[in-house]
Write a protein that holds these residues in place. Sequence first.
Motif, PDB file in Angstrom:
ATOM      1  N   GLU A 354       1.749  20.326  24.713  1.00 19.20           N
ATOM      2  CA  GLU A 354       0.841  21.382  25.156  1.00 19.20           C
ATOM      3  C   GLU A 354       1.203  22.723  24.507  1.00 19.20           C
ATOM      4  N   LYS A 355       2.494  23.010  24.412  1.00 22.03           N
ATOM      5  CA  LYS A 355       2.926  24.275  23.817  1.00 22.03           C
ATOM      6  C   LYS A 355       2.552  24.327  22.337  1.00 22.03           C
ATOM      7  N   ALA A 356       2.703  23.203  21.632  1.00 23.71           N
ATOM      8  CA  ALA A 356       2.320  23.148  20.220  1.00 23.71           C
ATOM      9  C   ALA A 356       0.824  23.375  20.066  1.00 23.71           C
ATOM     10  N   PHE A 357       0.041  22.823  20.992  1.00 24.94           N
ATOM     11  CA  PHE A 357      -1.401  23.011  20.951  1.00 24.94           C
ATOM     12  C   PHE A 357      -1.752  24.474  21.194  1.00 24.94           C
ATOM     13  N   ALA A 358      -1.051  25.118  22.134  1.00 24.04           N
ATOM     14  CA  ALA A 358      -1.281  26.534  22.413  1.00 24.04           C
ATOM     15  C   ALA A 358      -0.930  27.405  21.208  1.00 24.04           C
ATOM     16  N   LEU A 359      -0.003  26.941  20.383  1.00 25.69           N
ATOM     17  CA  LEU A 359       0.379  27.688  19.190  1.00 25.69           C
ATOM     18  C   LEU A 359      -0.649  27.560  18.066  1.00 25.69           C
ATOM     19  N   THR A 360      -1.311  26.407  17.976  1.00 24.17           N
ATOM     20  CA  THR A 360      -2.140  26.130  16.800  1.00 24.17           C
ATOM     21  C   THR A 360      -3.641  26.212  17.047  1.00 24.17           C
ATOM     22  N   TYR A 361      -4.090  26.005  18.283  1.00 26.20           N
ATOM     23  CA  TYR A 361      -5.525  25.962  18.552  1.00 26.20           C
ATOM     24  C   TYR A 361      -6.070  27.368  18.796  1.00 26.20           C
ATOM     25  N   LYS A 362      -7.273  27.605  18.318  1.00 27.98           N
ATOM     26  CA  LYS A 362      -7.982  28.853  18.610  1.00 27.98           C
ATOM     27  C   LYS A 362      -9.352  28.500  19.184  1.00 27.98           C
ATOM     28  N   ASP A 363      -9.724  29.189  20.254  1.00 28.02           N
ATOM     29  CA  ASP A 363     -11.026  28.927  20.844  1.00 28.02           C
ATOM     30  C   ASP A 363     -12.118  29.594  20.016  1.00 28.02           C
ATOM     31  N   ASN A 365     -13.629  32.213  20.310  1.00 30.17           N
ATOM     32  CA  ASN A 365     -13.465  33.655  20.151  1.00 30.17           C
ATOM     33  C   ASN A 365     -12.241  34.018  19.319  1.00 30.17           C
ATOM     34  N   GLY A 366     -11.574  32.995  18.775  1.00 32.73           N
ATOM     35  CA  GLY A 366     -10.395  33.237  17.959  1.00 32.73           C
ATOM     36  C   GLY A 366      -9.141  33.475  18.766  1.00 32.73           C
ATOM     37  N   GLN A 367      -9.190  33.192  20.068  1.00 34.24           N
ATOM     38  CA  GLN A 367      -8.055  33.416  20.944  1.00 34.24           C
ATOM     39  C   GLN A 367      -7.143  32.196  20.934  1.00 34.24           C
ATOM     40  N   SER A 368      -5.831  32.417  20.810  1.00 31.91           N
ATOM     41  CA  SER A 368      -4.857  31.338  20.856  1.00 31.91           C
ATOM     42  C   SER A 368      -3.973  31.512  22.087  1.00 31.91           C
ATOM     43  N   GLY A 369      -2.862  30.818  22.139  1.00 32.83           N
ATOM     44  CA  GLY A 369      -1.990  30.874  23.303  1.00 32.83           C
ATOM     45  C   GLY A 369      -2.515  29.996  24.422  1.00 32.83           C
ATOM     46  N   TYR A 370      -1.895  30.081  25.581  1.00 27.95           N
ATOM     47  CA  TYR A 370      -2.309  29.248  26.714  1.00 27.95           C
ATOM     48  C   TYR A 370      -3.695  29.632  27.214  1.00 27.95           C
ATOM     49  N   GLY A 371      -4.078  30.897  27.038  1.00 24.82           N
ATOM     50  CA  GLY A 371      -5.436  31.294  27.401  1.00 24.82           C
ATOM     51  C   GLY A 371      -6.463  30.691  26.469  1.00 24.82           C
ATOM     52  N   GLY A 372      -6.084  30.493  25.205  1.00 22.41           N
ATOM     53  CA  GLY A 372      -7.004  29.930  24.233  1.00 22.41           C
ATOM     54  C   GLY A 372      -7.292  28.460  24.429  1.00 22.41           C
ATOM     55  N   ILE A 373      -6.448  27.756  25.215  1.00 21.31           N
ATOM     56  CA  ILE A 373      -6.664  26.322  25.422  1.00 21.31           C
ATOM     57  C   ILE A 373      -7.227  26.018  26.813  1.00 21.31           C
ATOM     58  N   GLU A 374      -7.618  27.043  27.550  1.00 19.77           N
ATOM     59  CA  GLU A 374      -8.188  26.814  28.872  1.00 19.77           C
ATOM     60  C   GLU A 374      -9.703  26.654  28.759  1.00 19.77           C
ATOM     61  N   GLY A 375     -10.206  25.496  29.181  1.00 20.46           N
ATOM     62  CA  GLY A 375     -11.632  25.275  29.275  1.00 20.46           C
ATOM     63  C   GLY A 375     -12.318  24.977  27.960  1.00 20.46           C
ATOM     64  N   ASP A 376     -12.478  23.682  27.628  1.00 23.11           N
ATOM     65  CA  ASP A 376     -13.204  23.302  26.422  1.00 23.11           C
ATOM     66  C   ASP A 376     -13.548  21.821  26.492  1.00 23.11           C
ATOM     67  N   ASP A 377     -14.048  21.271  25.402  1.00 21.45           N
ATOM     68  CA  ASP A 377     -14.511  19.894  25.336  1.00 21.45           C
ATOM     69  C   ASP A 377     -13.369  18.983  24.885  1.00 21.45           C
ATOM     70  N   PRO A 378     -13.097  17.881  25.602  1.00 17.40           N
ATOM     71  CA  PRO A 378     -11.979  17.005  25.224  1.00 17.40           C
ATOM     72  C   PRO A 378     -11.994  16.541  23.778  1.00 17.40           C
ATOM     73  N   LYS A 379     -13.179  16.281  23.220  1.00 20.19           N
ATOM     74  CA  LYS A 379     -13.182  15.750  21.853  1.00 20.19           C
ATOM     75  C   LYS A 379     -12.711  16.772  20.825  1.00 20.19           C
ATOM     76  N   LYS A 380     -12.672  18.070  21.194  1.00 24.70           N
ATOM     77  CA  LYS A 380     -12.177  19.079  20.269  1.00 24.70           C
ATOM     78  C   LYS A 380     -10.661  19.015  20.087  1.00 24.70           C
ATOM     79  N   SER A 381      -9.972  18.418  21.053  1.00 22.54           N
ATOM     80  CA  SER A 381      -8.518  18.326  20.941  1.00 22.54           C
ATOM     81  C   SER A 381      -8.080  17.112  20.134  1.00 22.54           C
ATOM     82  N   ALA A 382      -8.980  16.140  19.982  1.00 20.60           N
ATOM     83  CA  ALA A 382      -8.631  14.894  19.298  1.00 20.60           C
ATOM     84  C   ALA A 382      -8.112  15.116  17.878  1.00 20.60           C
TER      85      ALA A 382
END
Length: 496
Positions: A354-363, A365-382
């Motif tokens: 989860e921490k690695a995902f918070a480091l690399t994923y951007k929602d 709006n371009g937001q990363s971190g734990y806030g950037g991974i809150e609330g989205d579509d499961p297939k986007k994490s695949a």
Amino acid sequence: MGFKGFDPVKLKGLADELDGLAQHSGGLHSRLATVLTTAQQNLPPGQSASRDPDLQNLVGDVVPIPFFGRMRLPGSLAGELGDMQSSMKRRITQLESLQKFADLGYPVDQSVVFLDEKAPDGKKVDDALKDLKALNGEDFGTNGNRDDLEKVNAELSGLTSAELDALFTKADPADLSRYNALLNNTDDSWLNPFDSNGIPENDRRAVLGNLLSKIGADNMSKFTNAFPGVQPIFTNSEAYKNGGNSQNGQNNSGIHWQVPTDPLFNGDVSADDINQRQFGDCWFVSSLAAVAQKDPQFIKDGIKQNPNGTISVRVWDKSGNYQWVTMTPDLPTDTNGNPLSTYGNGDTWSAYYEKAFALTYKDENGQSGYGGIEGDDPKKSAPFLTGHDGSDLTRSSGFLGLGTSEDKRFSSMKAAFDSGKAVTVSTPDDEGLDKNHPAEWGGTYHSNHAYYVRGFTPDGKIILGNPWGVSNYPPITVTQDQFNKYFQSPEEYDVP
């Protein structure tokens, strides 16, 4: 007592003793094989000379022949003891070289004392320090600063752990912060649109991750202060702003970073280890659980602990290329020491994914971190987990929207699951369903949430797992009609 409490002379003596034992183990093998062979010849038919399978295999192996004989214990001790004493001697050489390094005024961290590395070179440390400082106010020319930064990157990446740690102890924090600012600023000059500045994000993360994996424990905080991008923020999360997760009712106070005491793994990897806690990223955690459900070894192979305690996780990018994302070992924790991120049953691997995902994923709006991974579509994490895109089963199978019954979703989910794919589903954003759902589901069911498929019953019902953890939220069994009313958006993911 020798350097850092170790006596090289005594350690060399122990290595020599191991070497001597290795040289004589072949003779021990033959003598033991002779005794066992003689005993076997004098026993009644059907009885064994030894109850130990390895020793019984020595019967008849009086003269073991390398590459042709069985070479079981104790004969194989020749190689094992030889490797051990050879490794010890290399590390003793490292210990002696570090003592000379320290005598020249270079600091040596305790954690690098017995690493299997080349002898440290003080000149390489001095040159890197000089080039770091030279970045201050340097005229980088019409082509920008990327080539200059790449030179420094290569210089730092080529340092051993001992050299790198000495550099960080000696480095001026202002020089490190300037280097970080230059790495992150990839803007081109409006006067010269052809200049190249900074380092692209993936390359930058790879360089900093390599350095972080080698830095000593005493310099870890200095490193994260200089390069704050290696730590995902949690202050932009709803969990931080609201003091908890409103869906599962978990609250927090005094959220801070703390290194857990639990190991990376506590037995085999299992989807049952996963317990989403404070952060509202069920869409990612359900995908993680679905992959762990289908291929635990794939999850285990994708995470490792480095000698200095940092953690590296394998993450794919949107182009299908993977890299190892290295992070500090601390995790979001509350005042009482309770973990706030996704955790396990006495293990921590899911929290670091989860921490690695918070480091690399951007929602979006371009937001990363734990806030950037809150609330989205499961297939986007695949794609980040497996390197493969997730697919909407209803669309990829051509069922809904084309006049085909919703009931086909059940057969498509079962076909995907049986073929080895990970499968997730979601629930509608309708709070009325939180009270109006089958009583036997209890608190496991929740609206606006994501679940993962654990399997199917013999009579055709689907078994769904809640990423909040099976201990408090046991799996639920869902009929086809119930699924059509209370669930939606089945999605599949290939697991390599």
